[in-house]
Enzyme design. Structure first.
Site, mmCIF file in Angstrom:
data_model
loop_
_atom_site.group_PDB
_atom_site.id
_atom_site.type_symbol
_atom_site.label_atom_id
_atom_site.label_comp_id
_atom_site.label_asym_id
_atom_site.label_seq_id
_atom_site.Cartn_x
_atom_site.Cartn_y
_atom_site.Cartn_z
ATOM 1 N N VAL A 19 0.839 -1.191 0.000
ATOM 2 C CA VAL A 19 0.000 0.000 0.000
ATOM 3 C C VAL A 19 0.877 1.246 0.000
ATOM 4 O O VAL A 19 0.598 2.235 -0.690
ATOM 5 C CB VAL A 19 -0.940 0.010 1.216
ATOM 6 C CG1 VAL A 19 -1.869 1.224 1.159
ATOM 7 C CG2 VAL A 19 -1.751 -1.271 1.284
ATOM 8 N N LYS A 22 2.208 2.041 -3.430
ATOM 9 C CA LYS A 22 1.155 2.627 -4.271
ATOM 10 C C LYS A 22 0.876 4.071 -3.864
ATOM 11 O O LYS A 22 0.637 4.935 -4.718
ATOM 12 C CB LYS A 22 -0.111 1.784 -4.180
ATOM 13 C CG LYS A 22 0.018 0.406 -4.814
ATOM 14 C CD LYS A 22 -1.254 -0.403 -4.653
ATOM 15 C CE LYS A 22 -1.108 -1.796 -5.269
ATOM 16 N NZ LYS A 22 -2.342 -2.609 -5.104
ATOM 17 N N HIS A 98 2.853 3.368 6.052
ATOM 18 C CA HIS A 98 1.620 3.046 6.764
ATOM 19 C C HIS A 98 1.851 1.873 7.710
ATOM 20 O O HIS A 98 2.674 1.001 7.457
ATOM 21 C CB HIS A 98 0.505 2.669 5.785
ATOM 22 C CG HIS A 98 0.358 3.602 4.629
ATOM 23 N ND1 HIS A 98 0.174 4.960 4.786
ATOM 24 C CD2 HIS A 98 0.354 3.381 3.285
ATOM 25 C CE1 HIS A 98 0.063 5.530 3.603
ATOM 26 N NE2 HIS A 98 0.176 4.592 2.665
ATOM 27 N N HIS A 243 -7.618 -3.184 1.665
ATOM 28 C CA HIS A 243 -6.195 -3.405 1.419
ATOM 29 C C HIS A 243 -5.809 -4.883 1.481
ATOM 30 O O HIS A 243 -4.649 -5.230 1.251
ATOM 31 C CB HIS A 243 -5.357 -2.610 2.420
ATOM 32 C CG HIS A 243 -5.432 -1.126 2.187
ATOM 33 N ND1 HIS A 243 -5.371 -0.571 0.938
ATOM 34 C CD2 HIS A 243 -5.573 -0.087 3.050
ATOM 35 C CE1 HIS A 243 -5.474 0.738 1.024
ATOM 36 N NE2 HIS A 243 -5.602 1.061 2.285
ATOM 37 N N GLU A 249 -7.428 -1.420 -6.400
ATOM 38 C CA GLU A 249 -7.626 -0.290 -7.301
ATOM 39 C C GLU A 249 -8.748 -0.554 -8.308
ATOM 40 O O GLU A 249 -9.270 0.386 -8.934
ATOM 41 C CB GLU A 249 -6.340 0.049 -8.041
ATOM 42 C CG GLU A 249 -5.736 -1.097 -8.809
ATOM 43 C CD GLU A 249 -4.756 -1.924 -7.988
ATOM 44 O OE1 GLU A 249 -3.903 -2.580 -8.617
ATOM 45 O OE2 GLU A 249 -4.832 -1.917 -6.749
ATOM 46 N N ARG A 289 -6.808 10.664 9.306
ATOM 47 C CA ARG A 289 -8.160 10.260 8.934
ATOM 48 C C ARG A 289 -8.800 9.637 10.168
ATOM 49 O O ARG A 289 -8.269 8.680 10.734
ATOM 50 C CB ARG A 289 -8.154 9.246 7.785
ATOM 51 C CG ARG A 289 -9.533 9.064 7.137
ATOM 52 C CD ARG A 289 -9.590 7.916 6.156
ATOM 53 N NE ARG A 289 -9.619 6.635 6.842
ATOM 54 C CZ ARG A 289 -8.807 5.610 6.576
ATOM 55 N NH1 ARG A 289 -7.869 5.728 5.655
ATOM 56 N NH2 ARG A 289 -8.922 4.486 7.248
ATOM 57 N N GLY A 310 -3.856 5.901 3.867
ATOM 58 C CA GLY A 310 -3.560 5.553 2.488
ATOM 59 C C GLY A 310 -3.751 6.734 1.553
ATOM 60 O O GLY A 310 -4.714 7.495 1.685
ATOM 61 N N TYR A 314 -7.319 4.939 -4.887
ATOM 62 C CA TYR A 314 -8.587 4.406 -4.398
ATOM 63 C C TYR A 314 -8.770 4.629 -2.898
ATOM 64 O O TYR A 314 -9.755 4.170 -2.312
ATOM 65 C CB TYR A 314 -8.674 2.900 -4.700
ATOM 66 C CG TYR A 314 -7.520 2.094 -4.146
ATOM 67 C CD1 TYR A 314 -7.535 1.600 -2.850
ATOM 68 C CD2 TYR A 314 -6.397 1.830 -4.919
ATOM 69 C CE1 TYR A 314 -6.479 0.869 -2.341
ATOM 70 C CE2 TYR A 314 -5.335 1.099 -4.426
ATOM 71 C CZ TYR A 314 -5.380 0.622 -3.138
ATOM 72 O OH TYR A 314 -4.327 -0.094 -2.635
#
Length: 345
Positions: A19, A22, A98, A243, A249, A289, A310, A314
């Protein structure tokens, strides 16, 4: 004016390595290279640090060894070319990492030692948000409702008959949905505990909350906090596993993110007010978040806080900000500007 030298960390040894890569690719697409001079630092699953050309390359092989120096006199990146070392002085670091060893205070501690300004929450808030039990205790004391929970340490065996099912069993300090199980009865508890312990020796057994799964993105600016549109995780069954899927995606098998959330304005305000209180109570800075449940009686109950959420195409955080009219390149600009102006580091 010379470009700001930004060290961008990605990859990592934690469960969210893929993740992170990406997310870094999305940052690369939205980074203004006329304003910023990026130095891409990939961390392999084994923990090797590599200075490379970017996250969308064969970076593990087309790279040179490098590491951040905790020596404030160097204030930057040590790069090795054979037996010779050179130093690149960095202005700011963006840890696009992350989960474990990414947003749990470990990288943040190294950056504090280095004296380099960095994007995101500091050590204390990163630790508190990563450990869900600590986050619940702090937020609960600030008056924000949390799920009922109990902590199960390694070697402990809770009484399966004493629980009020359904419950969620989850690693206390892991990212995304890794290691999480919904348990509907006593017979399912042993397997759920075994799965959670693959990711953490500290496990939570958490009372299930009946309500809509709602999120709020928070971005700190020089003038205060900017909130994205509230989103709603619409599930067709089970729980959010985005995830854990092979090609997230291309869409989720059981969930859809709706931003703005399909709830009345007054409920959106309840969620946003609660998110700000959570953000402040946990001492967050820069980005977060805040995920919550909104119950039928209009109560916002904390689920978790992601201090480096993330950032993929997406992912929920960019989607909520985009719905509020803030494009991702502007988010990246603001994060770097906020970190550069942080006088605490």
């Amino acid at each position: 004016m010379s470009a700001t030298k930004v060290g961008i960390l990605f990859g990592g040894i934690g469960e969210e390595h893929d993740v992170s890569v990406k997310s870094a690719c999305e940052v690369a697409e939205n980074l203004d290279t006329e304003r910023y001079e990026p130095y891409w630092i990939g961390i392999t699953r084994q923990g090797s640090w590599k200075l490379c050309k970017g996250p969308d390359t064969d970076w593990e092989h087309d790279s040179v060894p490098a590491s951040l120096s905790p020596n404030r006199d160097l204030h930057g990146l040590v790069v090795w070319h054979g037996d010779e070392a050179s130093v690149i002085r960095l202005d700011v670091v963006f840890p696009v990492l992350h989960g474990t060893m990414g947003e749990d205070g470990t990288i943040q501690g190294l950056l504090e030692l280095s004296g380099i300004p960095y994007v995101g929450c500091g050590v204390e808030s990163s630790v508190a948000c990563m450990d869900k039990s600590l986050a619940y205790l702090i937020v609960g004391n600030a008056g924000i409702p949390t799920p009922g929970f109990q902590i199960v340490m390694d070697g402990e065996s809770p009484d399966p008959q004493a629980l009020d099912y359904p419950v969620f069993v989850k690693p206390a300090r892991s990212g995304s949905s890794f290691g999480i199980s919904k348990v509907n009865g006593p017979d399912e508890l042993p397997d759920a505990l075994a799965l959670a312990r693959r990711y953490d020796s500290k496990v939570l057994i958490e009372q299930a909350i009946v309500g809509k799964e709602i999120g709020c993105s928070v971005l700190e600016t020089g003038s205060g906090l900017t909130l994205g549109e509230v989103d709603h995780v619409a599930l067709t069954g089970g729980f959010l596993r985005i995830h854990l899927e092979k090609t997230p995606e291309n869409g989720s098998q059981n969930s859809q993110f709706i931003a703005p959330a399909d709830i009345p304005q007054y409920q959106q305000r309840i969620v946003k007010d609660a998110a700000v209180k959570v953000y402040r109570a946990l001492g967050c800075t820069g980005i977060a978040r805040v995920d919550m449940f909104l119950t039928d009686d209009d109560t916002a109950v904390l689920n978790e806080v992601n201090t480096l959420p993330g950032l993929t195409s997406y992912s929920r955080y960019p989607g909520m900000m985009k719905a509020a009219g803030l494009t991702f390149d502007k988010v990246v600009d603001q994060l770097i500007a906020n970190a550069s102006a942080d006088s605490r580091r």
